[in-house]
Write a protein that holds these residues in place. Sequence first.
Motif, PDB file in Angstrom:
ATOM      1  N   PHE A 123       2.123 -14.218  -5.167  1.00  0.00           N
ATOM      2  CA  PHE A 123       1.594 -13.585  -3.965  1.00  0.00           C
ATOM      3  C   PHE A 123       0.387 -14.371  -3.496  1.00  0.00           C
ATOM      4  O   PHE A 123      -0.384 -14.890  -4.303  1.00  0.00           O
ATOM      5  N   ASP A 124       0.219 -14.422  -2.217  1.00  0.00           N
ATOM      6  CA  ASP A 124      -0.921 -15.107  -1.627  1.00  0.00           C
ATOM      7  C   ASP A 124      -2.113 -14.156  -1.632  1.00  0.00           C
ATOM      8  O   ASP A 124      -2.033 -13.041  -1.107  1.00  0.00           O
ATOM      9  N   GLN A 125      -3.216 -14.586  -2.209  1.00  0.00           N
ATOM     10  CA  GLN A 125      -4.410 -13.744  -2.293  1.00  0.00           C
ATOM     11  C   GLN A 125      -4.966 -13.397  -0.912  1.00  0.00           C
ATOM     12  O   GLN A 125      -5.530 -12.320  -0.724  1.00  0.00           O
ATOM     13  N   ALA A 126      -4.778 -14.271   0.053  1.00  0.00           N
ATOM     14  CA  ALA A 126      -5.242 -13.979   1.421  1.00  0.00           C
ATOM     15  C   ALA A 126      -4.473 -12.788   2.002  1.00  0.00           C
ATOM     16  O   ALA A 126      -5.052 -11.940   2.696  1.00  0.00           O
ATOM     17  N   ALA A 177      -4.297  -6.926   3.352  1.00  0.00           N
ATOM     18  CA  ALA A 177      -3.699  -5.617   3.061  1.00  0.00           C
ATOM     19  C   ALA A 177      -4.760  -4.634   2.570  1.00  0.00           C
ATOM     20  O   ALA A 177      -4.783  -3.465   2.978  1.00  0.00           O
ATOM     21  N   LEU A 178      -5.648  -5.102   1.694  1.00  0.00           N
ATOM     22  CA  LEU A 178      -6.713  -4.228   1.177  1.00  0.00           C
ATOM     23  C   LEU A 178      -7.669  -3.800   2.288  1.00  0.00           C
ATOM     24  O   LEU A 178      -8.086  -2.640   2.345  1.00  0.00           O
ATOM     25  N   GLU A 179      -8.026  -4.724   3.166  1.00  0.00           N
ATOM     26  CA  GLU A 179      -8.905  -4.387   4.291  1.00  0.00           C
ATOM     27  C   GLU A 179      -8.234  -3.382   5.224  1.00  0.00           C
ATOM     28  O   GLU A 179      -8.866  -2.441   5.700  1.00  0.00           O
ATOM     29  N   SER A 180      -6.948  -3.579   5.458  1.00  0.00           N
ATOM     30  CA  SER A 180      -6.202  -2.658   6.311  1.00  0.00           C
ATOM     31  C   SER A 180      -6.156  -1.266   5.696  1.00  0.00           C
ATOM     32  O   SER A 180      -6.372  -0.254   6.382  1.00  0.00           O
ATOM     33  N   GLY A 181      -5.886  -1.196   4.401  1.00  0.00           N
ATOM     34  CA  GLY A 181      -5.872   0.095   3.714  1.00  0.00           C
ATOM     35  C   GLY A 181      -7.226   0.774   3.743  1.00  0.00           C
ATOM     36  O   GLY A 181      -7.331   1.984   3.988  1.00  0.00           O
ATOM     37  N   ALA A 195      -2.502   6.078   2.581  1.00  0.00           N
ATOM     38  CA  ALA A 195      -3.302   4.854   2.615  1.00  0.00           C
ATOM     39  C   ALA A 195      -3.937   4.575   1.255  1.00  0.00           C
ATOM     40  O   ALA A 195      -4.017   3.418   0.832  1.00  0.00           O
ATOM     41  N   ILE A 196      -4.378   5.619   0.565  1.00  0.00           N
ATOM     42  CA  ILE A 196      -4.953   5.432  -0.770  1.00  0.00           C
ATOM     43  C   ILE A 196      -3.903   4.871  -1.717  1.00  0.00           C
ATOM     44  O   ILE A 196      -4.170   3.952  -2.493  1.00  0.00           O
ATOM     45  N   LEU A 197      -2.701   5.400  -1.643  1.00  0.00           N
ATOM     46  CA  LEU A 197      -1.625   4.926  -2.514  1.00  0.00           C
ATOM     47  C   LEU A 197      -1.275   3.469  -2.205  1.00  0.00           C
ATOM     48  O   LEU A 197      -1.128   2.646  -3.113  1.00  0.00           O
ATOM     49  N   PHE A 198      -1.183   3.133  -0.926  1.00  0.00           N
ATOM     50  CA  PHE A 198      -0.895   1.755  -0.515  1.00  0.00           C
ATOM     51  C   PHE A 198      -1.993   0.806  -0.982  1.00  0.00           C
ATOM     52  O   PHE A 198      -1.728  -0.251  -1.554  1.00  0.00           O
ATOM     53  N   LYS A 199      -3.232   1.200  -0.727  1.00  0.00           N
ATOM     54  CA  LYS A 199      -4.375   0.359  -1.084  1.00  0.00           C
ATOM     55  C   LYS A 199      -4.443   0.149  -2.594  1.00  0.00           C
ATOM     56  O   LYS A 199      -4.720  -0.958  -3.065  1.00  0.00           O
ATOM     57  N   THR A 200      -4.156   1.188  -3.346  1.00  0.00           N
ATOM     58  CA  THR A 200      -4.198   1.093  -4.805  1.00  0.00           C
ATOM     59  C   THR A 200      -3.117   0.151  -5.321  1.00  0.00           C
ATOM     60  O   THR A 200      -3.378  -0.662  -6.211  1.00  0.00           O
ATOM     61  N   ALA A 201      -1.926   0.258  -4.777  1.00  0.00           N
ATOM     62  CA  ALA A 201      -0.848  -0.642  -5.200  1.00  0.00           C
ATOM     63  C   ALA A 201      -1.219  -2.095  -4.919  1.00  0.00           C
ATOM     64  O   ALA A 201      -1.035  -2.968  -5.780  1.00  0.00           O
ATOM     65  N   ALA A 202      -1.766  -2.362  -3.754  1.00  0.00           N
ATOM     66  CA  ALA A 202      -2.165  -3.728  -3.415  1.00  0.00           C
ATOM     67  C   ALA A 202      -3.286  -4.216  -4.322  1.00  0.00           C
ATOM     68  O   ALA A 202      -3.282  -5.369  -4.766  1.00  0.00           O
ATOM     69  N   LEU A 203      -4.231  -3.337  -4.631  1.00  0.00           N
ATOM     70  CA  LEU A 203      -5.357  -3.713  -5.487  1.00  0.00           C
ATOM     71  C   LEU A 203      -4.889  -4.048  -6.897  1.00  0.00           C
ATOM     72  O   LEU A 203      -5.277  -5.070  -7.467  1.00  0.00           O
TER      73      LEU A 203
END
Length: 131
Positions: A3-6, A11-15, A60-68
Amino acid sequence: MTFDQADFKIALESGENTVKMCDAFLNDGFMNSLSEAFESNKYKNWSDEKCHALLVRAEAILFKTAALVLSSGTDIFAIANGCLAVRESYKIFEKCSKIVEKKVWKSEFLKNEFEYGAKCGLGEFFVSRII
């Protein structure tokens, strides 16, 4: 697979922006929050849109957590923080499933969308237990 860190950063900023937007929509001020803290049926008086902001916040919390967690690799602190965030998301989905029954909805369409969103959110946790 790499995965690209960028991409993770975006994704994290969006979440995070989505969570902040929902928090701003849910916050009505100190006095209203104080009065709602003592009212057992506080969600009954919420607008349909405010209820949906709570549901979007959980998603959004669930999405952000998965990405993190995916972007952190084996960082034990990120995984521990992810566990806490996932629990918060689950509790919000549970709360949303109870709100459906307590609230008098102005729109039957929004009620159905909210109910299905809450069930889908809870379903994500049950599917993850099976896998």
